[in-house]
Design a protein around this motif. Structure first.
Motif, PDB file in Angstrom:
ATOM      1  N   ILE B 121       4.750  22.577  22.134  1.00  0.00           N
ATOM      2  CA  ILE B 121       4.273  23.624  21.222  1.00  0.00           C
ATOM      3  C   ILE B 121       2.791  23.427  20.928  1.00  0.00           C
ATOM      4  O   ILE B 121       2.037  24.386  20.791  1.00  0.00           O
ATOM      5  CB  ILE B 121       5.103  23.626  19.920  1.00  0.00           C
ATOM      6  CG1 ILE B 121       6.573  23.890  20.246  1.00  0.00           C
ATOM      7  CG2 ILE B 121       4.585  24.675  18.948  1.00  0.00           C
ATOM      8  CD1 ILE B 121       7.477  23.879  19.041  1.00  0.00           C
ATOM      9  N   ALA B 122       2.338  22.154  20.839  1.00  0.00           N
ATOM     10  CA  ALA B 122       0.953  21.892  20.450  1.00  0.00           C
ATOM     11  C   ALA B 122      -0.029  22.089  21.598  1.00  0.00           C
ATOM     12  O   ALA B 122      -1.233  22.134  21.371  1.00  0.00           O
ATOM     13  CB  ALA B 122       0.828  20.477  19.907  1.00  0.00           C
ATOM     14  N   ALA B 139       1.297  19.017  11.596  1.00  0.00           N
ATOM     15  CA  ALA B 139       1.734  19.799  10.444  1.00  0.00           C
ATOM     16  C   ALA B 139       1.917  21.254  10.847  1.00  0.00           C
ATOM     17  O   ALA B 139       2.883  21.923  10.482  1.00  0.00           O
ATOM     18  CB  ALA B 139       0.704  19.676   9.325  1.00  0.00           C
ATOM     19  N   LYS B 140       0.957  21.759  11.648  1.00  0.00           N
ATOM     20  CA  LYS B 140       1.041  23.149  12.096  1.00  0.00           C
ATOM     21  C   LYS B 140       2.279  23.369  12.943  1.00  0.00           C
ATOM     22  O   LYS B 140       2.980  24.377  12.805  1.00  0.00           O
ATOM     23  CB  LYS B 140      -0.203  23.486  12.930  1.00  0.00           C
ATOM     24  CG  LYS B 140      -1.215  24.334  12.186  1.00  0.00           C
ATOM     25  CD  LYS B 140      -2.324  24.772  13.116  1.00  0.00           C
ATOM     26  CE  LYS B 140      -2.201  26.233  13.380  1.00  0.00           C
ATOM     27  NZ  LYS B 140      -3.146  27.098  12.797  1.00  0.00           N
ATOM     28  N   VAL B 141       2.535  22.435  13.853  1.00  0.00           N
ATOM     29  CA  VAL B 141       3.691  22.570  14.738  1.00  0.00           C
ATOM     30  C   VAL B 141       4.978  22.580  13.918  1.00  0.00           C
ATOM     31  O   VAL B 141       5.854  23.419  14.120  1.00  0.00           O
ATOM     32  CB  VAL B 141       3.718  21.421  15.767  1.00  0.00           C
ATOM     33  CG1 VAL B 141       5.043  21.390  16.505  1.00  0.00           C
ATOM     34  CG2 VAL B 141       2.569  21.573  16.750  1.00  0.00           C
ATOM     35  N   LYS B 142       5.049  21.677  12.944  1.00  0.00           N
ATOM     36  CA  LYS B 142       6.283  21.606  12.149  1.00  0.00           C
ATOM     37  C   LYS B 142       6.487  22.882  11.345  1.00  0.00           C
ATOM     38  O   LYS B 142       7.614  23.383  11.236  1.00  0.00           O
ATOM     39  CB  LYS B 142       6.223  20.398  11.210  1.00  0.00           C
ATOM     40  CG  LYS B 142       6.482  19.085  11.909  1.00  0.00           C
ATOM     41  CD  LYS B 142       6.618  17.984  10.886  1.00  0.00           C
ATOM     42  CE  LYS B 142       7.329  16.792  11.475  1.00  0.00           C
ATOM     43  NZ  LYS B 142       7.605  15.776  10.461  1.00  0.00           N
ATOM     44  N   ALA B 143       5.414  23.396  10.778  1.00  0.00           N
ATOM     45  CA  ALA B 143       5.544  24.625   9.991  1.00  0.00           C
ATOM     46  C   ALA B 143       6.062  25.758  10.873  1.00  0.00           C
ATOM     47  O   ALA B 143       6.945  26.526  10.493  1.00  0.00           O
ATOM     48  CB  ALA B 143       4.193  24.991   9.383  1.00  0.00           C
ATOM     49  N   LEU B 144       5.513  25.839  12.085  1.00  0.00           N
ATOM     50  CA  LEU B 144       5.930  26.921  12.974  1.00  0.00           C
ATOM     51  C   LEU B 144       7.360  26.720  13.460  1.00  0.00           C
ATOM     52  O   LEU B 144       8.116  27.687  13.599  1.00  0.00           O
ATOM     53  CB  LEU B 144       4.968  27.004  14.162  1.00  0.00           C
ATOM     54  CG  LEU B 144       5.142  28.230  15.034  1.00  0.00           C
ATOM     55  CD1 LEU B 144       4.982  29.501  14.219  1.00  0.00           C
ATOM     56  CD2 LEU B 144       4.138  28.231  16.166  1.00  0.00           C
ATOM     57  N   MET B 145       7.734  25.462  13.694  1.00  0.00           N
ATOM     58  CA  MET B 145       9.114  25.210  14.116  1.00  0.00           C
ATOM     59  C   MET B 145      10.082  25.715  13.060  1.00  0.00           C
ATOM     60  O   MET B 145      11.088  26.360  13.370  1.00  0.00           O
ATOM     61  CB  MET B 145       9.340  23.708  14.351  1.00  0.00           C
ATOM     62  CG  MET B 145       8.758  23.211  15.665  1.00  0.00           C
ATOM     63  SD  MET B 145       8.977  21.436  15.881  1.00  0.00           S
ATOM     64  CE  MET B 145      10.717  21.351  16.307  1.00  0.00           C
ATOM     65  N   ALA B 146       9.769  25.459  11.800  1.00  0.00           N
ATOM     66  CA  ALA B 146      10.639  25.941  10.731  1.00  0.00           C
ATOM     67  C   ALA B 146      10.692  27.461  10.774  1.00  0.00           C
ATOM     68  O   ALA B 146      11.739  28.073  10.611  1.00  0.00           O
ATOM     69  CB  ALA B 146      10.130  25.447   9.393  1.00  0.00           C
ATOM     70  N   ALA B 173       7.592  29.630  19.883  1.00  0.00           N
ATOM     71  CA  ALA B 173       6.672  28.873  19.034  1.00  0.00           C
ATOM     72  C   ALA B 173       5.401  28.526  19.803  1.00  0.00           C
ATOM     73  O   ALA B 173       4.296  28.623  19.278  1.00  0.00           O
ATOM     74  CB  ALA B 173       7.351  27.601  18.528  1.00  0.00           C
ATOM     75  N   ARG B 174       5.544  28.142  21.076  1.00  0.00           N
ATOM     76  CA  ARG B 174       4.365  27.800  21.864  1.00  0.00           C
ATOM     77  C   ARG B 174       3.442  29.014  21.988  1.00  0.00           C
ATOM     78  O   ARG B 174       2.222  28.889  21.933  1.00  0.00           O
ATOM     79  CB  ARG B 174       4.776  27.333  23.260  1.00  0.00           C
ATOM     80  CG  ARG B 174       3.594  27.237  24.210  1.00  0.00           C
ATOM     81  CD  ARG B 174       3.972  26.743  25.568  1.00  0.00           C
ATOM     82  NE  ARG B 174       4.978  27.596  26.182  1.00  0.00           N
ATOM     83  CZ  ARG B 174       5.720  27.230  27.211  1.00  0.00           C
ATOM     84  NH1 ARG B 174       5.565  26.050  27.740  1.00  0.00           N
ATOM     85  NH2 ARG B 174       6.616  28.051  27.717  1.00  0.00           N
ATOM     86  N   ALA B 175       4.050  30.195  22.154  1.00  0.00           N
ATOM     87  CA  ALA B 175       3.230  31.393  22.281  1.00  0.00           C
ATOM     88  C   ALA B 175       2.556  31.745  20.959  1.00  0.00           C
ATOM     89  O   ALA B 175       1.446  32.254  20.925  1.00  0.00           O
ATOM     90  CB  ALA B 175       4.092  32.567  22.755  1.00  0.00           C
ATOM     91  N   MET B 176       3.214  31.442  19.841  1.00  0.00           N
ATOM     92  CA  MET B 176       2.708  31.894  18.542  1.00  0.00           C
ATOM     93  C   MET B 176       1.713  30.933  17.902  1.00  0.00           C
ATOM     94  O   MET B 176       1.046  31.295  16.942  1.00  0.00           O
ATOM     95  CB  MET B 176       3.889  32.080  17.571  1.00  0.00           C
ATOM     96  CG  MET B 176       4.809  33.225  17.897  1.00  0.00           C
ATOM     97  SD  MET B 176       3.953  34.789  17.952  1.00  0.00           S
ATOM     98  CE  MET B 176       3.308  34.877  16.288  1.00  0.00           C
ATOM     99  N   ILE B 177       1.607  29.706  18.399  1.00  0.00           N
ATOM    100  CA  ILE B 177       0.874  28.678  17.652  1.00  0.00           C
ATOM    101  C   ILE B 177      -0.613  28.991  17.516  1.00  0.00           C
ATOM    102  O   ILE B 177      -1.253  28.572  16.567  1.00  0.00           O
ATOM    103  CB  ILE B 177       1.087  27.276  18.277  1.00  0.00           C
ATOM    104  CG1 ILE B 177       0.553  26.170  17.367  1.00  0.00           C
ATOM    105  CG2 ILE B 177       0.399  27.143  19.617  1.00  0.00           C
ATOM    106  CD1 ILE B 177       1.602  25.404  16.689  1.00  0.00           C
TER     107      ILE B 177
END
Ligand SMILES: Nc1ncnc2c1ncn2[C@@H]1O[C@H](COP(=O)(O)OP(=O)(O)OP(=O)(O)O)[C@@H](O)[C@H]1O
Ligand SMILES: Nc1ncnc2c1ncn2[C@@H]1O[C@H](COP(=O)(O)OP(=O)(O)O)[C@@H](O)[C@H]1O
Ligand code: SF4
Ligand code: SF4
Ligand SMILES: [Mg+2]
Ligand SMILES: [Mg+2]
Lengths: 304, 337, 348
Positions: B121-122, B139-146, B173-177
């Motif tokens: 994702i990152a 932190a960003k990855v975790k927020a998006l995973m949720a 999530a990878r596309a949206m990050i």
């Protein structure tokens, strides 16, 4: 939003809810577990380890020096009282220490040459495979041309030009073996390149060197590792063959090939000179092959 | 369905993607172009979903990849955020990729099996924000995973430890990050089970609403496309047959191919399904290597006449906002569903 | 009506390095003469393996328990040479992947006449004429020419037609079609569905249609059996299943499908979670982790198929879906005793 998280059993979900990060198990770890469950592979690793340790600590184990000549004991069989455990060779040198010194050379040739072939082959093959098209055709034609050159011819030229030296053996075998490695890596790269995750990386703007490094190489390395373990014994055999022909290491240094060749000459009156080095060589080759097979099974996705 | 703004985000003009295919022997062979996408034009507004439907092999995926410049188009223009993309290369093109992302059909195959979910994702972050600290990235990855419905604690797991639906969430999530403006979804739910399909469709629509995303939603499932799209484009052998708003294309399709497609969809309703008069097309999709002359659909079209074999029908507006490429366009002769 | 196939408490187990997979867990049903039964369920619910077991075609690591009788003859455990007399003659099967169902290096005509020679002792010109008739029956254009072609020379839709023709060659009493249209495009799928609907009227064969597409089932089948986690969740007449589903899973499936005919709300109903792991099926109801009506009894006790309405059976502890909350068993359970069903991370 209709989000859900129930993964696996509810208990697992509850534990995971507690907050600490769950450590995933990578494909490598899975493969490792399967490899260590394979009895033959584990036994082979242990045997190889022992042989390697013996080779490294040869001088500690044996009271003799590898080039010391015992005039009273020429070509005698195993003798415990003089610590000639494997007996002596036709020149009266202790065969045990010579076998271990031979192991040093043979294993070193096997491993160093394979590493050289690995580095050149992986880089070359993955570049050819990734870029494809004209670059690929050109690079692979070069490989084809080199392939068609007979190994012996090549080595004899090297020996004639530079004289006999162990490094030449490394270079000569390495020069030939990386070709096969490059072909394997190229084939794997071609198939990995078509996977969607490569396209996903490209769509995310990842640069080409990073795609090769992060996405291609880790995914082609599996079959390569298997090939490496199977290549080491081939290289050892080639070296033995060269030594047998008298093109390998120089006296008084020795290798298994040299020992076997000398042993073969004395087969009638001193069979131990052939048997001991031959057994070591055979066991080593078997070990590498078992480890290679074990790795292949461990990395095989069908088993997953 | 979220409202659409008026600003144009993407304009595709007469886009062509041809693959050179070697035909004949090695000695006397020659290259014949396979026209996977052949003169497609449309535009996409901010916050809009354009559904792209058609049978397999009609060029849907190739169109998506051509727009993203993952395949270099043979001809035509792709104007994204006012920039002409087809003439870009190298760094310039890579910089644009931040704003246009893609979600793939095969959830597992689109994730690198040797990387952890967090790293996958990152990855776009490491490309576009190389200076971002590791902690911030995580932190960003975790927020998006949720947000996409994955437990953030799963960040160190590997793709093979997830189900198909969860893998698709990772891909989303990878596309949206990197906060893209447009996401191309290439059959994002085709490989998923019915019960999981609804979860992913809902997720995509929620994300669109929250971030004002534009979506190109490629699918061969007309029911799903109807559910998610504002407008729908129908492709056949690399050419646009019809584009219209969702309501007009489903209520009153004007192209014979669209009508056949809609009528072919099996409906989970025994009374309707058993009594319906299906328009059954004869034959199969012709080879894109040598498409029929004139109208590409003529070999299977129930309305085909002589003119169809001679003159290529132009894509023209036949009703407000409703473009059709057919000489004998018109509403269906019978109810379709 | 006489039953062609009687299956009783059939189970399929696979031995794998990571433990045993319970693909099918005790299903019982009959297929009657000239009846069309639909088996629906998500991927991995055991639809294919159920009939592979009936046909004796399981993979080597699989084993079958229970009983499956064709006209009173037990098929489970039957020696292969005897099975071969029934397979392809009395019971025929069509697979999803038409390329694996046909031998790549044999001409279509040869493959078809071979079946006739094997089962009917029909030879030469007779067999060829019959093969041609069959190809015409499945409406293959230029049938005579196709007899001399190889499978790869035909399109996917045409290969599927050839498969159907081959399956019908010996006039089987039971035809098992495993996802016959899943690999095909909608327009070609429509052709095959139309063909199957016509054949249903012409031949007397009973048909089992395995699919995950509820639309296909709605058009062709008389009876429907919904599978989940290797069990039947609900069985009944098509109209009952589609218009009055009694099981939460069936109902969830039907409501989660977007439809051409109606505009569903912006958010689709979605069944939370994902299909169960067949290596670790929960005790009790297999659907419990995803069911919105789950209660203590579902965790403790496996629901068995019971008659919900005349002719319609469900495997669920609920009295009815209309007033699930009125369920006395549910009301009696204190909230903390309910199994944790975690749905939303953000609220957690
Ligand atoms: N040889 C095998 N070894 C182990 N497990 C197997 C084997 N064959 C099938 N299974 C498992 O049995 C379960 C049921 O499989 P089955 O093929 O019947 O599913 P299905 O309902 O037909 O799904 P689909 O819609 O994908 O065809 C699956 O979980 C599958 O992984
Ligand atoms: N790299 C390629 N080389 C040659 N032909 C291709 C390539 N990619 C796609 N095609 C062909 O282009 C046509 C359209 O393909 P695609 O866009 O994948 O269709 P869809 O997504 O609509 O199923 C097909 O005929 C396909 O075989
Ligand atoms: S132009 Fe002719 S062939 Fe093409 S769709 Fe219209 S009527 Fe059919
Ligand atoms: S038995 Fe319980 S968990 Fe299973 S479907 Fe019925 S209510 Fe739901
Ligand atoms: Mg596609
Ligand atoms: Mg199946």
């Amino acid at each position: 939003m209709a989000t859900d998280i129930t993964g696996g059993t509810k208990r697992a979900a509850l534990i995971e809810k507690a907050g600490e990060e769950v450590q995933g198990r990578s494909l490598w770890q899975d493969a490792q577990r399967r490899l260590f469950a394979n009895k033959m592979a584990v036994a082979s690793m242990i045997v190889l380890g022992i042989i390697t340790l013996m080779a490294v600590f040869a001088d500690v184990i044996s009271p003799h020096a590898y080039d010391e000549v015992y005039w009273d004991y020429i070509g005698v069989g195993p003798q415990w009282e003089n610590n000639h455990w494997f007996g002596t060779d036709a020149n009266g040198r202790d065969l045990f220490i010579r076998t271990l010194y031979g192991a040093r050379v043979s294993l070193m040739v096997g491993i160093v040459t394979t590493l050289v072939a690995l580095i050149i082959g992986v880089t070359y093959g993955s570049i050819a495979g990734y870029f494809g098209g004209r670059v690929d055709s050109l690079m692979m034609r070069v490989v084809d041309v080199l392939y068609s050159m007979p190994l012996m011819f090549f080595i004899i030229i090297l020996v004639v030009v530079f004289g006999r030296h162990i490094v030449l053996v490394f270079i000569a075998i390495g020069c030939v073996e990386w070709l096969t490695m490059a072909r394997i890596v190229r084939g794997q790269t071609l198939s990995v390149k078509r996977k969607e995750y490569i396209e996903a990386a490209r769509a995310s703007g990842v640069s080409t060197p990073n795609i090769i490094r992060r996405h291609i190489i880790p995914n082609v390395i599996g079959p390569v590792i298997v090939f490496v373990t199977l290549m080491v014994p081939v290289v050892i055999l080639v070296e033995s063959f060269l030594s047998f022909l008298g093109l390998g290491v120089q006296e008084p240094m020795t290798s298994w090939g040299v020992l076997i060749s000398e042993g073969a000459a004395q087969m009638e009156n001193a069979p131990h000179m052939l048997i001991f080095p031959a057994v070591f060589l055979a066991v080593t080759l078997f070990c590498f092959n078992f480890i290679g097979d074990g790795l292949r099974d461990a990395l095989d996705p069908k088993d997953r | 369905m979220p409202p659409v703004e008026n600003a144009e985000l993407l304009r595709v003009q007469d886009l062509k993607v041809h693959f050179p295919i070697r035909t004949g022997g090695i000695v006397f062979g020659q290259y014949t172009p396979l026209k996977a996408v052949d003169g497609v034009s449309f535009s996409l507004k901010a916050g809009e979903t354009l559904g792209i439907v058609g049978e397999s092999g009609c060029g849907k995926s190739t169109l998506g990849r051509g727009i993203l410049q993952l395949i270099k188009p043979t001809d035509g223009k792709v104007v994204f955020l006012g920039n002409e993309m087809t003439s870009m290369a190298g760094e310039q093109l890579r910089a644009q990729r931040q704003h246009m992302q893609i979600v793939f059909q095969d959830p597992l195959a689109s994730l690198n099996p040797r990387m952890t979910v967090g790293d996958i994702i990152a990855e776009p972050l490491t490309v576009f924000f190389p200076k971002m600290s590791v902690a911030e990235r995580k932190a960003k990855v975790k927020a998006l995973m949720a947000k996409v419905g994955l437990l953030p604690q799963m960040i160190n797991r590997y793709p093979h430890e997830f189900s198909g639906g969860q893998c698709q969430r990772i891909g989303i999530a990878r596309a949206m990050i990197v906060d893209p403006k447009m996401v191309i979804c290439d059959e994002p739910v085709s490989a998923l089970d019915v019960s999981i399909q609804a979860q992913i469709v809902n997720l995509l629509m929620d994300l669109q609403q929250e971030f004002g995303l534009s979506l190109l939603f490629i699918s061969h499932d007309l029911s799903v496309v109807r559910h998610v799209s504002h407008r729908v484009m129908v492709l056949y052998l690399g050419k646009v047959m019809e584009i219209a708003s969702r309501d007009s294309i489903y209520a009153e399709p004007l192209h014979p191919y669209t009508q056949a497609l809609i009528s072919a969809v099996p409906i989970p309703d025994p009374d309707l399904e058993k009594n319906k008069q299906r328009i059954v097309l004869g034959g199969d999709l012709p080879s894109p290597m040598n498409p029929p002359s004139g109208c590409v659909f003529r070999t299977r079209c129930p309305r085909a006449t002589d003119i169809c074999a001679q003159v290529v029908p132009k894509l023209e507006e036949k009703a407000p906002g409703h473009q059709v490429a057919c000489h004998h366009w018109g509403p269906p002769a019978q109810a379709l569903v | 009506m006489a039953a062609v196939l009687e299956v009783r408490d059939l189970q399929v187990r696979f031995a794998t390095p990571d433990g045993e997979v319970s693909a099918v867990n005790g299903v019982s049903f009959d297929v009657n003469e000239s009846e069309c039964v639909g088996i629906v369920g998500e991927s991995g619910s055991g639809k294919s393996q159920l009939f592979m077991a009936v046909m004796g075609l399981l993979a080597k690591n699989g084993r079958t328990l229970g009983s499956a009788k064709y006209r009173g003859t037990e098929l489970v455990g039957m020696p292969v040479d005897k099975l071969n007399k029934i397979r392809g003659d009395k019971i025929a099967m069509i697979f999803q992947d038409s390329m694996t169902g046909l031998t790549p290096h044999l001409r279509i005509g040869r493959q078809m006449t071979e079946v006739l020679e094997e089962h009917k002792g029909m030879g030469g010109a007779d067999a060829r004429a019959r093969a041609l008739d069959m190809l015409n029956l499945v409406r293959i254009p230029e049938a005579a020419r196709r007899l001399n072609q190889y499978p790869h020379e035909l399109s996917g839709g045409m290969r599927q037609r050839v498969m159907i023709a081959m399956a019908l060659l010996c006039e089987p009493e039971l035809l098992i079609a495993d996802e016959p249209t899943t690999a095909l495009d909608v327009t070609v799928q429509a052709q095959i569905l139309e063909l199957m609907a016509d054949l249903k009227r012409v031949t007397k064969a009973a048909v089992v249609l395995i699919t995950h597409d509820l639309g296909t089932v709605a058009g062709l089948c008389d009876k429907v059996q919904v599978m989940y986690g290797g069990r039947f969740m609900e069985t009944g007449d098509v109209r009952q299943i589609f218009y009055k589903p009694q099981h939460p899973y069936t109902k969830g499936l039907l409501s989660s499908m977007p439809r051409l005919t109606e505009d569903r709300r912006t958010t689709l109903y979605a069944i939370p979670g994902q299909p169960p792991n067949l290596q670790r099926l929960p005790a009790g109801c297999p659907f419990q982790e995803r069911c919105e009506f789950v209660h203590q009894r579902c965790v403790d006790e496996l629901p068995l198929l019971q008659e919900a309405r005349p002719g319609q059976f469900k495997a669920c502890h609920l009295e009815s879906l209309e007033h699930p909350v009125d369920d006395p068993t549910r009301a009696a359970i204190p909230a903390e005793a309910m199994p944790p069903v975690i749905r939303d991370v953000r609220t957690a």
